[in-house]
Design an enzyme around this catalytic site. Structure first.
Site: not given
Ligand code: BES
Ligand code: ZN
Ligand code: MN
Length: 497
Positions: A264, A269, A276, A287, A346, A348, A350
């Site tokens: 990825k 992000d 966020k 990210d 968010d 994204e 996946r």
């Molecule tokens: N890039 C983030 C995940 C992340 C979180 C990486 C903290 C490093 C540290 C990912 O794209 C994301 O935002 N995931 C969300 C998913 C949710 C919306 C289902 C998350 O984990 O909050």
């Molecule tokens: Zn992300």
């Molecule tokens: Mn995200």
């Protein structure tokens, strides 16, 4: 300012170096091999241990000024703690030592740990390089008078032990290759979002392809459209930057099916329309650590010259809120034909990975391992200590877990019970991209698995908690750790036999 590694087969007492680091386990008496050195230092080592000034605790250090006539100008005792697994303990102690040397400005370091075999020499070499690494490309140099010598040379001291001098030299060569891979990944990761863009992955891919004779494939927005990657493109529709898919093919394994590494690469992000919170958002430049890990692994694999076929594939873009950005509730069609309801912009990563995991079926992979900073939920589950490991095939999962242990990048398997998959059911599409708060790392893995569709054995590594550190880890500084480079390399190395 490259960091050069070498092997010294002298006895520790004879090594001429501005700093000799000596790694000892907790409460370990002074080994016989250090008695000569201790005599040259007028008994300082033995006294420090006897007085318990130095106890050998993990990451403990004791700086001894040395004596003028001795080969080593300074000696640094470094503790390894209670040693259960020697490789990781040696790697860590070497990194601690190199960080101390970098702080002192000695310019060079020699590292000794008792009874190193070839594997131990390799771990020591990797540790030195990890500890010496820095990202200073964006810094204005300090005035001459205040400058400290950058740490540019590291030597592993190994009297021809169990594996002989040839084995030890091989250990140093492997360490150089793997350290170069870690450096590629950590540099990409540390670059700010305005410096590392999808095009940076193209440039890095091109440079690797040229230097190592690998085939390079680059797809931009137009080509991704032609491939039907509606899911990947839905993430990229909010940014004017051209999204990029970069594939590197390393072929040294005859006509064997390739191992495919997928990463990825979100250069930033923001969360998109599901923006966020501001606090800590700057960390989302990290990210792209999965993609950086793939690039780093390809560098190391090529340098090691492993007799395998490996394809490294990354998908890179930036998740931004804008007038053209995807919206919660939008439904998109992935390359596989499946429709996806976007419940949260968010989630994204996946959406990018699912199209990559479908696209790589063209390589008829023997196995696919992907790495992504995919979920905050994995950080809640496993903290910053273990990589979240998910798989469709138990043998492959165990293989990757073992690779992670060898690389000091420990992983922990989380279950892929069928029940979790239900959480991805959508009212309007084949599936939705989020499954609620419960078991968020697992539902993310299940989302990916829907696109793997048993076409190949697959393992997913969620490195959101481990690819970068928000605080100083003692042996590694704040910032990118290099994970999952080591896991990828050890996995591929294990297949090379
Ligand atoms: N890039 C983030 C995940 C992340 C979180 C990486 C903290 C490093 C540290 C990912 O794209 C994301 O935002 N995931 C969300 C998913 C949710 C919306 C289902 C998350 O984990 O909050
Ligand atoms: Zn992300
Ligand atoms: Mn995200």
């Amino acid at each position: 300012m490259p960091f050069a590694l070498s092997l010294l087969t002298d006895s520790p007492s004879a090594v001429a170096t501005p700093l000799l680091a000596v790694a000892l386990a907790a409460d370990e008496p002074l080994p016989d091999a250090l008695h000569d050195l201790d005599r040259r230092l007028a008994g300082t080592l033995g006294r420090s241990i006897a007085r318990r000034d130095f106890r050998g605790g993990r990451d403990e250090t004791l700086h001894l000024a040395g004596v003028e006539s001795a080969g080593a100008e300074r000696v640094l005792l470094v503790g390894m703690g209670k040693v259960r697994d020697r490789g990781p303990a040696v790697r860590r102690a070497a990194a601690v030592a190199a960080r101390a040397a970098a702080k002192l400005g000695t310019g060079a370091i020699a590292f000794y740990a008792p009874a190193l075999d070839a594997g131990g020499v390799e771990q020591a070499g990797i540790g030195l390089a990890l500890g010496a690494w820095r990202y200073d490309e964006l810094l204005t140099p300090a005035p001459e008078a205040e400058r400290r010598a950058p740490l540019e040379q590291g030597a592993v001291v190994a009297e021809s032990g169990a594996d002989g001098a040839d084995g030890a030299a091989g250990g140093v060569a492997a360490a150089e290759a793997i350290a170069a891979g870690y450096a590629v990944a950590r540099r990409l990761a540390m670059m700010p979002g305005n410096v590392c863009t999808p095009d940076t992955f193209v440039e890095t891919g091109r440079e690797l392809a040229d230097r190592h004779g690998m085939a390079l494939t680059v797809l931009g927005r137009t080509e991704l459209e032609a491939e039907g990657m509606g899911s990947f493109l839905s993430v990229a529709q909010g940014t004017p930057q051209d999204p990029k898919l970069v594939a590197l093919e390393y072929r040294r394994g005859g006509d064997a099916r390739p191992l495919v590494l997928v990463g990825k690469g979100l250069c930033f992000d923001s969360g998109g329309i599901n923006l966020k919170p501001g606090e800590g958002m700057f960390n989302m430049k990290f990210d792209m650590c999965g993609a950086a890990g793939v690039m780093g692994a390809m560098e190391a694999i090529a340098r090691l010259g492993l007799a395998v076929n490996v394809v490294g594939v990354i998908g890179s873009t930036t998740n931004m809120p804008s007038g053209t950005a995807m919206k919660p509730g939008d439904v998109v069609r992935a390359m596989s034909g499946k429709t996806i309801e976007n419940h949260n912009t968010d989630a994204e990563g996946r959406l990018v990975l699912c199209d990559l995991l479908h696209w790589v079926k063209r390589y008829e992979p023997a196995a696919v391992v992907d790495a992504a900073t995919l979920t905050g939920a994995v950080v809640i589950a496993l903290g910053h200590t273990a990589v979240g490991v998910f798989g469709s095939d138990d043998a492959l999962t165990q293989e990757v877990l073992a690779a992670g242990r060898r690389a000091s990048e420990r992983g922990w398997e989380l279950p892929m019970f069928d029940e979790y998959r239900e959480q991805l059911k959508s009212d309007v599409a084949d599936l939705k991209n989020v499954g609620g708060r419960a078991a968020g790392a697992i539902t993310a893995a299940w989302f990916l698995r829907a696109f793997v569709d048993d076409a190949y054995p697959w393992v997913h590594l969620d490195v959101a908690g481990t690819a970068y550190a928000e605080t100083d880890l003692g042996w590694l500084p704040k910032g990118p750790t290099g994970t999952p480079v080591g896991t990828f390399v050890e996995f591929v190395r294990g297949r090379a036999g």
